[in-house]
Design a protein around this motif. Structure first.
Motif, mmCIF file in Angstrom:
data_model
loop_
_atom_site.group_PDB
_atom_site.id
_atom_site.type_symbol
_atom_site.label_atom_id
_atom_site.label_comp_id
_atom_site.label_asym_id
_atom_site.label_seq_id
_atom_site.Cartn_x
_atom_site.Cartn_y
_atom_site.Cartn_z
ATOM 1 N N ALA A 1 13.673 1.836 -6.397
ATOM 2 C CA ALA A 1 13.878 1.268 -5.067
ATOM 3 C C ALA A 1 13.051 2.012 -4.020
ATOM 4 C CB ALA A 1 15.362 1.338 -4.693
ATOM 5 N N PHE A 2 12.902 3.321 -4.186
ATOM 6 C CA PHE A 2 12.102 4.126 -3.261
ATOM 7 C C PHE A 2 10.649 3.675 -3.257
ATOM 8 C CE2 PHE A 2 9.381 7.959 -2.753
ATOM 9 C CZ PHE A 2 9.652 8.210 -1.417
ATOM 10 N N ILE A 3 10.165 3.196 -4.390
ATOM 11 C CA ILE A 3 8.787 2.718 -4.485
ATOM 12 C C ILE A 3 8.636 1.327 -3.887
ATOM 13 C CG2 ILE A 3 6.971 2.025 -6.116
ATOM 14 C CD1 ILE A 3 8.033 4.239 -7.987
ATOM 15 N N LEU A 4 9.581 0.430 -4.180
ATOM 16 C CA LEU A 4 9.437 -0.976 -3.805
ATOM 17 C C LEU A 4 10.029 -1.334 -2.449
ATOM 18 C CD1 LEU A 4 10.228 -2.711 -7.231
ATOM 19 C CD2 LEU A 4 7.987 -2.201 -6.245
ATOM 20 N N MET A 5 10.905 -0.494 -1.910
ATOM 21 C CA MET A 5 11.610 -0.878 -0.688
ATOM 22 C C MET A 5 10.675 -1.034 0.505
ATOM 23 S SD MET A 5 13.488 2.653 0.513
ATOM 24 C CE MET A 5 12.546 4.046 1.141
ATOM 25 N N TRP A 6 9.491 -0.395 0.428
ATOM 26 C CA TRP A 6 8.581 -0.458 1.567
ATOM 27 C C TRP A 6 8.012 -1.856 1.766
ATOM 28 C CZ3 TRP A 6 9.074 3.817 4.236
ATOM 29 C CH2 TRP A 6 9.469 4.977 3.568
ATOM 30 N N ILE A 7 7.960 -2.652 0.717
ATOM 31 C CA ILE A 7 7.398 -4.001 0.851
ATOM 32 C C ILE A 7 8.251 -4.845 1.802
ATOM 33 C CG2 ILE A 7 6.726 -6.099 -0.383
ATOM 34 C CD1 ILE A 7 6.222 -4.355 -2.853
ATOM 35 N N PRO A 8 9.580 -4.981 1.571
ATOM 36 C CA PRO A 8 10.373 -5.760 2.529
ATOM 37 C C PRO A 8 10.597 -5.038 3.851
ATOM 38 C CG PRO A 8 11.796 -4.867 0.799
ATOM 39 C CD PRO A 8 10.384 -4.583 0.391
ATOM 40 N N LEU A 9 10.747 -3.707 3.819
ATOM 41 C CA LEU A 9 11.027 -2.979 5.058
ATOM 42 C C LEU A 9 9.877 -3.108 6.055
ATOM 43 C CD1 LEU A 9 12.758 0.352 3.913
ATOM 44 C CD2 LEU A 9 13.786 -1.644 5.008
ATOM 45 N N GLY B 1 0.816 -1.211 0.000
ATOM 46 C CA GLY B 1 0.000 0.000 0.000
ATOM 47 C C GLY B 1 0.846 1.256 0.000
ATOM 48 N N ILE B 2 1.924 1.252 0.789
ATOM 49 C CA ILE B 2 2.817 2.413 0.800
ATOM 50 C C ILE B 2 3.462 2.574 -0.563
ATOM 51 C CG2 ILE B 2 4.867 3.424 1.868
ATOM 52 C CD1 ILE B 2 4.188 1.897 4.418
ATOM 53 N N GLY B 3 3.829 1.462 -1.204
ATOM 54 C CA GLY B 3 4.432 1.525 -2.534
ATOM 55 C C GLY B 3 3.510 2.160 -3.557
ATOM 56 N N THR B 4 2.214 1.836 -3.507
ATOM 57 C CA THR B 4 1.276 2.441 -4.454
ATOM 58 C C THR B 4 1.151 3.942 -4.236
ATOM 59 O OG1 THR B 4 -0.618 1.940 -3.014
ATOM 60 C CG2 THR B 4 -0.051 0.308 -4.675
ATOM 61 N N VAL B 5 1.212 4.370 -2.980
ATOM 62 C CA VAL B 5 1.171 5.808 -2.706
ATOM 63 C C VAL B 5 2.432 6.486 -3.236
ATOM 64 C CG1 VAL B 5 1.086 7.571 -0.892
ATOM 65 C CG2 VAL B 5 -0.298 5.497 -0.684
ATOM 66 N N MET B 6 3.576 5.820 -3.106
ATOM 67 C CA MET B 6 4.818 6.382 -3.632
ATOM 68 C C MET B 6 4.775 6.495 -5.161
ATOM 69 S SD MET B 6 6.565 7.142 -1.004
ATOM 70 C CE MET B 6 5.031 7.381 -0.105
#
Length: 612
Positions: free
Chosen positions: A533-541, A117-122
């Motif tokens: 990476a700024f968009i996708l990094m939230w998934i593993p983090l 969800g955070i990635g989609t907002v990014m």
């Protein structure tokens, strides 16, 4: 047995048995007084259509159709719409409507994947910078069109003294006046990304005007934007029809249409994997799947709204618009090719080249050219604004849902702060190297990163949360449906769509971006990968953070984080029914299916609950 004719099929799709008569339902004020709802169904549908019908429909789809076999391209395009686009759009619409939350809080259904969800907002944040700049370009060209002759129709005072205009606008080894105007006047383009140069002030002012327009339209959220879309979502169709009618009356129009979708269609292209990949990515890009906007705008629906009908209306309208826009574009390009006595394929280009070079060049050859040019760029402006409205709404809604006590009563200030922030982030895009920044964002944030987010989304819903469980959630909104009704959706969500996304991902090859034949420096490419990476990094983090914070064995924690929290339920108590009642969470649980009591207490204290 009840006869199932056309009326029966129509009732199966469009009727909502949960309510007695949808046409007679009238809510005095908002159903959800805390978050608010759309004033009426028209505003919602126009907002969704405006959000879906974007620049890709105007300048990307026509070129892809021409490049990938003309009319033959419609076969993979509509196949991907049926197998991928409609199922995923329906899924996102239902998710937002069920919980009445934005794309971050939505993942209370699977807390481990809240980073999706955070990635989609990014994605929406980064793409909003891109769209804001395109709107600024459109504003500049619209203002520049208010003079006769059009300034790019020849080399006028803006051209260098040593510049020689070619005898025709299409010339080998020599820039046409339209290209020179785009590069030297509108963009004042530098030689590469390494040469940032100064801010191009006329573009900076247009960027500011774009931000002001967006702020004014969204100052009251959907209550104000819902009124604006009556114009911005419908006006593009007026212009497309006007340009189409004018275009087909011109000499050479049939040649252009033949290259677009006609006798030049090449069915052998269907054997190439690249064609199917282009069709699938265009569907994702055009319907804005995994951008968060579909979820956000649907979250303001009434709970019993029939999203099945809405999905079909929006997706089919979006694809039909792409096809229609292609006829308008290629009919006039065919006329331009006729004037220059060149094959159509030598005047066709895509993206910025189509919108700001080839098409303005063609319009400059028409009688009353300033009128057609103003209409065209005003259309681009309204198309861009509708997409920008959705992107900003994703950001503000996510923040409001996350911090309701802080932002609920300050929506206007939040919108103003968001647009100001995006304006500052957009300033590099209006420098002399701005077009390189815009192309970089488009390459890394608006392409195959969406496939990754969509894959996690559909796997998270259909496999982790449980597709059958979510079907029960949807039936709380639209009523009980037959097994046959859900059979197609199950096939797509459980198997077809994930497989298509995986296959597309496997054939994607990275091609370093260029603009105007200018390659990007290594640091520019590295920056592009940083955007991704700024968009996708939230998934593993986020997943790692939650795993570390939770207590218990790894197996217990994973099971717990893959189970919906107690906050995953319809927003209003009146819609929760027995399945999501408060008493349900106080019932005694089966020890064989739950954690130990002390661990449950720990988890409840963190705001989660294990569901049976």
């Amino acid at each position: 047995m009840k006869k199932l004719g056309f009326d029966g099929f129509k009732d199966l799709i469009f009727r909502n048995p949960v309510v007695i008569s949808q046409d007679q339902i009238q809510h005095e004020g908002d159903e959800n007084t805390e978050r608010g709802n759309w004033a009426n169904k028209r505003e919602y549908l126009l907002s969704m259509i405006g959000y879906a019908v974007g620049l890709g429909n105007i300048w990307r789809f026509p070129y892809l159709a021409y490049k990938n076999g003309g009319g033959a391209f419609l076969i993979p395009y509509f196949a991907m719409l049926l197998l991928n686009g409609i199922p995923l759009y329906f899924l996102e619409s239902a998710l937002g409507q069920f919980c009445s939350q934005g794309p971050i809080n939505l993942w209370r259904m699977v807390p481990l994947l809240q980073g999706v969800g955070i990635g989609t907002v990014m994605v929406s944040l980064v793409i909003s910078i891109y769209y804001n700049t395109i709107i600024a370009y459109s504003l500049y060209y619209m203002f520049a069109s208010m003079q006769s002759p059009l300034p790019w129709s020849d080399c006028f005072s803006w051209a260098d003294k040593n510049t020689t205009c070619p005898p025709t606008n299409i010339s080998v080894g020599m820039q046409s006046p339209t290209e020179q105007y785009w590069d030297r006047v509108a963009l004042q383009r530098s030689s590469s990304l390494d040469e940032t140069g100064s801010i191009v002030w006329h573009l900076a002012l247009c960027l500011l005007l774009s931000s002001v327009i967006v702020t004014a339209a969204l100052i009251r959220g959907i209550k104000s934007s819902g009124k604006v879309v009556y114009f911005t979502a419908t006006f593009p169709y007026v212009v497309i029809i006007i340009l189409l009618v004018r275009g087909v009356t011109l000499e050479g129009a049939t040649d252009g249409i033949d290259y677009y979708i006609g006798t030049q269609s090449n069915l052998t292209k269907l054997t190439e994997a690249e064609v199917w990949k282009d069709a699938a990515t265009q569907i994702f890009y055009s319907l804005s799947i995994s951008w968060g906007g579909v979820i956000t705008l649907s979250s303001y629906n009434n709970f019993h709204n029939n999203m099945v009908k809405d999905t079909l209306i929006v997706t089919i309208t979006n694809s039909a618009t792409s096809v229609l826009a292609g006829f308008a574009i290629f009919s006039i390009l065919g006329h331009m090719a006729h004037i220059y006595k060149l094959p159509v394929d030598e005047v066709v280009t895509e993206g910025f080249g189509l919108a700001f070079i080839a098409y303005p060049d063609a319009l400059s050859k028409l009688p009353i050219s300033p009128l057609w040019s103003v209409l065209f760029f005003f259309m681009l402006l309204t198309v861009g604004l509708d997409s920008q409205f959705g992107g900003i709404e994703v950001i503000t809604t996510s923040l409001t849902d996350a911090f309701p006590k802080v932002f609920k009563s300050k929506h206007g200030l939040l919108t103003l702060a968001t647009t100001c922030f995006l304006y500052l982030l957009g300033l590099p895009c209006v420098t002399e190297a701005g077009i390189y920044w815009v192309t970089l964002i488009d390459k890394f944030a608006g392409s195959w990163v969406l496939l990754i987010l969509a894959f996690f989304e559909i796997v998270g819903v259909s496999l982790v949360y449980g597709g059958n469980l979510f079907i029960k959630d949807m039936e709380m909104m639209i009523g009980k449906r037959s097994f046959g009704f859900w059979l197609w959706w199950r096939a797509c969500w459980f198997f077809i769509s994930p497989c298509i996304i995986s296959v597309i991902w496997s054939v994607v090859t990275f091609v370093p971006p260029t603009y105007g034949g200018v390659p990007y420096p290594d640091w520019g490419l590295a920056l592009g990968w940083c955007i991704l990476a700024f968009i996708l990094m939230w998934i593993p983090l986020v997943a790692v953070y939650k795993l570390i914070k939770a207590k218990g064995s790894l197996r217990e924690v994973c099971m717990f984080l893959c189970t919906p929290s107690e906050e995953w339920r319809p927003y209003l108590n009146v819609h929760r029914g027995e399945r999501y009642s408060d008493d349900r969470y106080l019932q005694k649980r089966n020890p064989s299916n739950t954690l130990e009591v002390d661990k449950i207490d720990t988890m409840l204290s963190s705001g989660h609950s294990v569901r049976r």
